[in-house]
Structures are given as structure tokens and as C-alpha cells.
Design a protein around this motif. Structure first.
Motif, PDB file in Angstrom:
ATOM      1  N   CYS A 145       0.838  -1.200   0.000  1.00 49.53           N
ATOM      2  CA  CYS A 145       0.000   0.000   0.000  1.00 49.53           C
ATOM      3  C   CYS A 145       0.872   1.249   0.000  1.00 49.53           C
ATOM      4  CB  CYS A 145      -0.911   0.000   1.229  1.00 49.53           C
ATOM      5  SG  CYS A 145      -2.066   1.382   1.286  1.00 49.53           S
ATOM      6  N   ALA A 146       0.760   2.049  -1.058  1.00 53.97           N
ATOM      7  CA  ALA A 146       1.601   3.233  -1.196  1.00 53.97           C
ATOM      8  C   ALA A 146       1.338   4.244  -0.082  1.00 53.97           C
ATOM      9  CB  ALA A 146       1.368   3.883  -2.558  1.00 53.97           C
ATOM     10  N   ALA A 147       0.085   4.320   0.374  1.00 51.95           N
ATOM     11  CA  ALA A 147      -0.265   5.281   1.408  1.00 51.95           C
ATOM     12  C   ALA A 147       0.415   4.978   2.743  1.00 51.95           C
ATOM     13  CB  ALA A 147      -1.782   5.320   1.606  1.00 51.95           C
ATOM     14  N   HIS A 148       0.885   3.739   2.912  1.00 49.41           N
ATOM     15  CA  HIS A 148       1.561   3.343   4.155  1.00 49.41           C
ATOM     16  C   HIS A 148       2.996   2.907   3.889  1.00 49.41           C
ATOM     17  CE1 HIS A 148      -2.118   3.697   6.480  1.00 49.41           C
ATOM     18  NE2 HIS A 148      -2.748   2.965   5.581  1.00 49.41           N
ATOM     19  N   GLY A 149       3.568   3.393   2.800  1.00 47.27           N
ATOM     20  CA  GLY A 149       4.973   3.092   2.502  1.00 47.27           C
ATOM     21  C   GLY A 149       5.238   1.627   2.266  1.00 47.27           C
ATOM     22  N   SER A 150       4.259   0.905   1.703  1.00 44.27           N
ATOM     23  CA  SER A 150       4.373  -0.537   1.446  1.00 44.27           C
ATOM     24  C   SER A 150       4.681  -1.316   2.715  1.00 44.27           C
ATOM     25  CB  SER A 150       5.422  -0.829   0.366  1.00 44.27           C
ATOM     26  OG  SER A 150       4.953  -0.421  -0.901  1.00 44.27           O
ATOM     27  N   ASN A 151       4.195  -0.817   3.840  1.00 47.27           N
ATOM     28  CA  ASN A 151       4.355  -1.509   5.125  1.00 47.27           C
ATOM     29  C   ASN A 151       3.004  -2.131   5.470  1.00 47.27           C
ATOM     30  OD1 ASN A 151       4.430  -2.130   7.940  1.00 47.27           O
ATOM     31  ND2 ASN A 151       6.200  -0.778   8.163  1.00 47.27           N
ATOM     32  N   GLU A 152       2.880  -3.447   5.297  1.00 44.24           N
ATOM     33  CA  GLU A 152       1.589  -4.109   5.496  1.00 44.24           C
ATOM     34  C   GLU A 152       1.132  -4.017   6.942  1.00 44.24           C
ATOM     35  OE1 GLU A 152      -0.584  -8.440   4.736  1.00 44.24           O
ATOM     36  OE2 GLU A 152       1.388  -8.023   3.868  1.00 44.24           O
ATOM     37  N   SER A 153       2.057  -4.053   7.879  1.00 38.53           N
ATOM     38  CA  SER A 153       1.678  -3.947   9.293  1.00 38.53           C
ATOM     39  C   SER A 153       1.025  -2.599   9.585  1.00 38.53           C
ATOM     40  CB  SER A 153       2.908  -4.130  10.184  1.00 38.53           C
ATOM     41  OG  SER A 153       3.426  -5.440  10.066  1.00 38.53           O
ATOM     42  N   LYS A 154       1.581  -1.539   9.008  1.00 37.85           N
ATOM     43  CA  LYS A 154       0.985  -0.216   9.206  1.00 37.85           C
ATOM     44  C   LYS A 154      -0.380  -0.134   8.538  1.00 37.85           C
ATOM     45  CE  LYS A 154       5.232   2.512   9.757  1.00 37.85           C
ATOM     46  NZ  LYS A 154       6.036   3.638   9.208  1.00 37.85           N
ATOM     47  N   ALA A 155      -0.511  -0.727   7.345  1.00 37.09           N
ATOM     48  CA  ALA A 155      -1.797  -0.718   6.650  1.00 37.09           C
ATOM     49  C   ALA A 155      -2.850  -1.456   7.467  1.00 37.09           C
ATOM     50  CB  ALA A 155      -1.638  -1.356   5.268  1.00 37.09           C
ATOM     51  N   LEU A 156      -2.466  -2.594   8.024  1.00 38.18           N
ATOM     52  CA  LEU A 156      -3.379  -3.377   8.859  1.00 38.18           C
ATOM     53  C   LEU A 156      -3.788  -2.584  10.097  1.00 38.18           C
ATOM     54  CD1 LEU A 156      -2.743  -7.090   9.895  1.00 38.18           C
ATOM     55  CD2 LEU A 156      -3.638  -5.428  11.493  1.00 38.18           C
ATOM     56  N   GLU A 157      -2.812  -2.039  10.787  1.00 36.43           N
ATOM     57  CA  GLU A 157      -3.093  -1.323  12.032  1.00 36.43           C
ATOM     58  C   GLU A 157      -3.972  -0.098  11.788  1.00 36.43           C
ATOM     59  OE1 GLU A 157       0.777  -0.504  13.421  1.00 36.43           O
ATOM     60  OE2 GLU A 157       1.231  -2.586  13.979  1.00 36.43           O
TER      61      GLU A 157
ATOM     62  N   LYS B 290     -17.104 -10.974  21.675  1.00 38.49           N
ATOM     63  CA  LYS B 290     -17.441  -9.589  21.968  1.00 38.49           C
ATOM     64  C   LYS B 290     -17.313  -8.682  20.740  1.00 38.49           C
ATOM     65  CE  LYS B 290     -16.162  -9.846  26.867  1.00 38.49           C
ATOM     66  NZ  LYS B 290     -15.285  -9.293  27.931  1.00 38.49           N
ATOM     67  N   GLY B 291     -16.950  -9.278  19.604  1.00 36.41           N
ATOM     68  CA  GLY B 291     -16.802  -8.499  18.375  1.00 36.41           C
ATOM     69  C   GLY B 291     -15.454  -7.852  18.214  1.00 36.41           C
ATOM     70  N   ASN B 292     -14.506  -8.147  19.096  1.00 40.69           N
ATOM     71  CA  ASN B 292     -13.181  -7.546  19.013  1.00 40.69           C
ATOM     72  C   ASN B 292     -12.307  -8.283  18.000  1.00 40.69           C
ATOM     73  OD1 ASN B 292     -13.735  -5.633  21.070  1.00 40.69           O
ATOM     74  ND2 ASN B 292     -13.355  -7.199  22.621  1.00 40.69           N
ATOM     75  N   LEU B 293     -11.409  -7.528  17.363  1.00 38.94           N
ATOM     76  CA  LEU B 293     -10.512  -8.075  16.344  1.00 38.94           C
ATOM     77  C   LEU B 293      -9.066  -8.055  16.830  1.00 38.94           C
ATOM     78  CD1 LEU B 293     -12.024  -6.208  13.258  1.00 38.94           C
ATOM     79  CD2 LEU B 293     -12.203  -8.665  13.713  1.00 38.94           C
ATOM     80  N   SER B 294      -8.259  -8.875  16.195  1.00 40.92           N
ATOM     81  CA  SER B 294      -6.826  -8.917  16.499  1.00 40.92           C
ATOM     82  C   SER B 294      -6.058  -9.047  15.203  1.00 40.92           C
ATOM     83  CB  SER B 294      -6.494 -10.106  17.411  1.00 40.92           C
ATOM     84  OG  SER B 294      -5.089 -10.302  17.493  1.00 40.92           O
ATOM     85  N   ALA B 295      -4.912  -8.388  15.145  1.00 44.09           N
ATOM     86  CA  ALA B 295      -4.047  -8.513  13.974  1.00 44.09           C
ATOM     87  C   ALA B 295      -3.501  -9.925  13.834  1.00 44.09           C
ATOM     88  CB  ALA B 295      -2.887  -7.514  14.082  1.00 44.09           C
ATOM     89  N   TYR B 296      -3.532 -10.704  14.921  1.00 46.54           N
ATOM     90  CA  TYR B 296      -2.889 -12.023  14.933  1.00 46.54           C
ATOM     91  C   TYR B 296      -3.891 -13.179  14.913  1.00 46.54           C
ATOM     92  CZ  TYR B 296       0.800  -8.903  16.494  1.00 46.54           C
ATOM     93  OH  TYR B 296       1.677  -7.852  16.597  1.00 46.54           O
TER      94      TYR B 296
END
Length: 518
Positions: A259-271, A316-322
């Protein structure tokens, strides 16, 4: 070869003959696995035999894959034929009969004629290839919208089944925001296989940074409609508003083609996408109390293979990156199963993800409707993984950006194809400046470096049921066009930026109405 024989051949053979492959794709399919960013030969995450032969998954919808392939070829093929035609016209002598020959070739290859004035003045000023390129791009867009409006209307009828499925899963709205990157343009019809429906909302923002306040407004309007009209469920029925965010990354070159908007950093895009989802749900709960039930869902997309990753909510509807299901792994693990066992394996993968320990640990299983929806999206996406395997050998050859134009405003829902357009959803240039700037940066590389201009369409929808709606939307379009010209005055003044305006009534598949820009 007819479709039935083609499908039978595909089931029995490792790869289709050249006569069965669209002309535009015969030279783009790599015969060798691509090289990853590390310099090693990449192994496909879903099918280790690609690209030498395709895998055959028991849950793949072969008929739909064939229909989508013909649809993609018909749309992209028209855009991709523009430059070769202009190259041929530029190489011809500007003698007697030039205009007639040019129009004949354009009609044969593009399906429409070129502006008579630009061709007629060529003998004086030379061929205006920039103007012809932009005009042809806009004409291809208009023709595509016209031809696929009927398909959209058919999808709306089929979408009634999708709407019913959503309500059965416990949702009265599905609002999806994805990144504006053109590689996600085919998210609904291809990647997720969701036809148009009355309960579906879609939007795109650079980096998936959707407007939380606007979505809260949409939630309020939806709940008011339920209260006043009982659509699609009455206010006392415990269905939920589901907000989905889709981020993306690249498995082949994660540090350059993400993702260009996040400098091709997938972790940042996810977060960033996850944070927006949490902000949306938090805003509604803070303003309307905890009884205002909403669900959130996070989906990741590998733009090289179209395999998705769905982050599974807890009870509870909560999400996790992992905590997620990787559909490439599901595809690979279920290849040798029959259809029934494969479906059960999809649900099992969801259960296993929900019971993750460590950083991904949640608080119980999501509700039954959420599990059913996730399973539906995963199963739909299995067909898309195989589609990419059949059409381009498993990995898209255009790993990076390859959009044909920039789409500003409400977008064209009739044309949903990967890498067709960079989409900037905006009401004012000031609010959408970041998205526009990303698009301009992309097209400076895609087009201007090849001496081609940047075609930009400005498109908004109006509601004919509301008095004066069309006039106000046209005035808004003119303001946006003027602001764009002012923001990119250098490009506009040097002849590198071409704008096209259009409006359309609210119902999907409505006639496209061109607006002459001031």
C-alpha cells in the motif's frame, strides 16, 4: 470452442491450448514462477504446482470464472487497444483519406469513433496524441458503463439473494471500505464474489482511511430507515450493521508493491484499518450507548494472488491482527477433498482461528451469523484464487499499479475490474487532497513518463426523487473540477491533465450523463 467444451477440457487437462486463452493474456502469462523480492523463485502460497499447471479445487465455480474472464477481457481489452491504435495512426502519412481510415480503424478496434476535430486538424498541427488518448479513454469508459449497466441490473436482481443471506446472518447492512489502489477495484465481483445488492455499501480511500463521521451518518440513516420503513428489518429485530475494512499487501514484493499510502508496510496498513474500525464502533457506542449494536470485520488482500485473509472477531466483536484465517492455506489444505469435506474444513479453519492462543487470543467464538458470512467469503474467494491461476499462472503480471485512469467522486460501480482505475472518493478537493495526490503521483509514473497525459474522471450520482438534486450535483462537480485544475495548475497548463465530467441517477445501472466542464 464453446463454454461447455472448454470447461470439460479444463477439468481433464493441465493447461488450456492457446486458442482458448484471450489474445491479451497469451503473452502475459509467465511460464516460470516469478522471482520474489528476496531473489528466489517464488512458490505460490495456495498451489505449489503453479504456473506449470493449475490446481483444481472442489469448490471452484468454473462457470462463473469463465464469465468473469470474458467480462474482464472485454473491459480491459478496449482500454489496452488505445495506445497501439494511436501508434499506428501516428506512423501513417496525413494524406487524403486519413480521417476516414482513422475512424474506420477506431470503430473496428475500439468500438467508437475518435473526435473529428482532433483528426481533421492533424495535417496543420500534427496528430494530437494526448488529446486523442484522453478522449479515447473517456469514450471507452462511457461505452463500458453503457454495456455493463444491464449486467448490473441483473446483478441487482441476483443481489436479492445476497441481501437475504446477509439478513439470515444477522446483518441489515454491509458497508465495505477498501484502499483506493486500483488493484482492489475488482474486490466485489471478483475477489469476494458479491453482486450488487441493496444492503451493500462500498467506498475506497487511500490507505483504507475511511471517513468515520460519514459512516456514522450512514449508520444513523440506516437505523432511521429500519425504524420508519422496517427495511430490511424492523428496529426491534436484533440484526447488526457490519462495517468492513480491506487493507492489502504484496507477497512477492512486500516492501515495494504494498500500500503506497503506508509506505508498502503491510503492518501499518493493517493497524490503520483496524484503528478506523475501532473508532467507528467506539463513536457509535459513545454517542448511542452500548445497545447500538454494530459488528466490525477486517480483511487483508494479497494483490499478487487475490487470496484473502479474514481476521476473525471474538464473541465480543473484538478483532486482532494475529487472529485470522489465511485463505491461501485453506485452498492448499483442501485441494484433495471432496466439496462437502472442503466446506467443513473452511468452518474448521474459522474455529481454529477463533481459539488462537498467545497474541491472537480472543474471548470466545463469534456469533453464528458472523461465522457463516466469513465462511461464505472464504469459499467465494477460493474460486478467485483459481481464477488467477487459470488466467495468469497464479500471480498477476502487473504486480504494481497499472490503472488506466483516475476516478474522482462516487466512482463507477458498473466497472469493477482490477487495476482499471485509481479511485479517490471525495466531496471536496480539500478533504480528498491526500487521496488525489497519491493518484497523481502514481500516474506521473504510469503515464507522464511514457509521454501520455493523465485522464481523470469526475463522477457523482444524484437522486431524481429529490427536487433540484441533479442541478446541485452538477454545480458541485464544476466546483470540484475547478479546484482540481487549481491544485494541479502546472500539469493542467502543460497539457498533462485531462478532465471528464459525468453524473448518474442513484439506481445502479442508470444512464451515464456527460457534463461539459467549464
Amino acid at each position: 470452442m464453446d463454454t461447455r467444451r472448454k470447461m470439460r477440457y479444463l477439468r481433464q487437462n493441465a493447461a488450456p491450448p492457446a486458442s482458448m486463452v484471450p489474445m491479451a493474456q497469451r503473452f502475459s502469462v509467465s511460464v516460470q514462477a516469478p522471482i520474489s523480492a528476496s531473489g528466489t523463485v517464488a512458490e505460490h502460497p495456495a498451489c505449489s504446482t503453479l504456473p506449470q499447471r493449475s490446481c483444481r479445487h472442489p469448490l471452484t465455480n468454473l462457470v462463473e470464472n469463465d464469465r468473469l474472464a470474458r467480462c474482464e477481457e472485454s473491459i480491459k481489452g478496449r482500454f489496452d487497444a488505445i495506445v497501439p491504435l494511436l501508434q499506428e495512426l501516428a506512423a501513417r502519412g496525413l494524406g487524403r483519406g486519413y480521417v476516414e481510415d482513422a475512424q474506420r480503424l477506431s470503430t473496428e478496434r475500439l468500438g467508437f469513433t475518435l473526435p473529428e476535430k482532433l483528426l481533421g486538424n492533424a495535417w496543420v498541427r500534427g496528430l494530437d496524441t494526448r488529446g486523442l488518448f484522453a478522449s479515447a479513454t473517456f469514450a471507452a469508459l462511457e461505452l463500458g458503463v453503457e454495456r455493463f449497466s444491464q449486467r448490473m441490473r441483473d446483478e441487482m436482481q441476483a443481489g436479492e439473494n445476497v441481501d437475504a443471506m446477509l439478513v439470515e446472518c444477522g446483518f441489515h447492512t454491509l458497508n465495505v471500505s477498501a484502499c483506493a489502489d486500483g488493484r482492489l477495484k475488482g474486490l466485489f465481483p471478483y475477489v469476494l464474489r458479491l453482486p450488487a445488492g441493496r444492503l451493500l455499501r462500498r467506498s475506497a480511500f487511500a490507505g483504507t482511511l475511511f471517513d468515520v463521521e460519514k459512516d456514522v451518518d450512514d449508520w444513523q440513516a440506516t437505523e432511521l430507515q429500519r425504524f420508519r420503513e422496517g427495511f430490511p428489518t424492523t428496529a426491534d429485530v436484533p440484526t447488526r450493521y457490519l462495517k468492513v475494512a480491506v487493507y492489502h499487501g504484496s507477497s512477492l514484493d512486500p516492501t515495494h508493491q504494498g500500500c503506497a499510502a503506508h509506505g508498502s508496510n503491510e503492518s501499518k496498513a493493517l493497524e490503520a484499518a483496524l484503528q478506523r474500525l475501532q473508532d467507528f464502533r467506539g463513536a457509535i457506542e459513545n454517542e448511542f450507548c452500548c445497545g447500538a449494536s454494530t459488528d466490525i470485520l477486517l480483511i487483508g488482500l494479497d494483490t499478487d494472488t487475490d487470496a484473502i485473509r479474514i481476521h476473525v472477531p471474538d464473541a465480543k466483536g473484538n478483532l486482532s491482527a494475529y487472529r485470522y484465517v489465511d485463505n491461501a492455506q485453506v485452498y492448499q489444505q483442501t485441494l484433495g477433498m471432496d466439496a462437502d469435506r472442503a466446506r467443513l474444513a473452511v468452518y474448521e479453519a474459522i474455529r481454529v482461528a477463533a481459539e488462537s492462543s498467545g497474541w491472537g487470543q480472543g474471548d470466545g467464538m463469534p456469533h453464528d451469523g458472523m461465522r457463516r458470512l466469513i465462511a461464505t467469503l472464504l469459499i467465494n474467494n477460493l474460486s478467485q484464487i483459481e481464477y488467477v491461476g487459470e488466467q495468469v499462472g497464479g500471480w498477476y503480471p502487473d504486480q504494481g499499479h497499472g490503472e488506466r485512469f483516475i476516478s474522482v467522486g462516487d466512482g463507477f460501480q458498473e466497472l469493477q475490474v482490477r487495476n482499471l482505475a485509481y479511485y479517490a472518493r471525495l466531496d471536496t478537493v480539500e478533504e480528498g487532497a491526500a487521496d488525489l495526490d497519491v493518484g497523481i503521483k502514481i500516474f506521473k509514473h504510469l503515464n507522464i513518463e511514457r509521454q501520455l497525459p493523465i485522464p481523470m474522471t469526475i463522477h457523482y450520482r444524484y437522486d431524481s426523487r429529490v427536487p433540484g438534486s441533479r442541478e446541485r450535483v452538477v454545480a458541485k462537480l464544476q466546483r470540484v473540477a475547478a479546484a482540481i485544475r487549481q491544485r494541479y495548475a502546472q500539469l493542467d497548463g502543460d497539457g498533462w491533465l485531462y478532465l471528464h465530467g459525468s453524473v448518474q441517477d442513484m439506481p445502479l445501472g442508470s444512464v451515464l450523463e456527460e457534463v461539459v466542464l467549464a
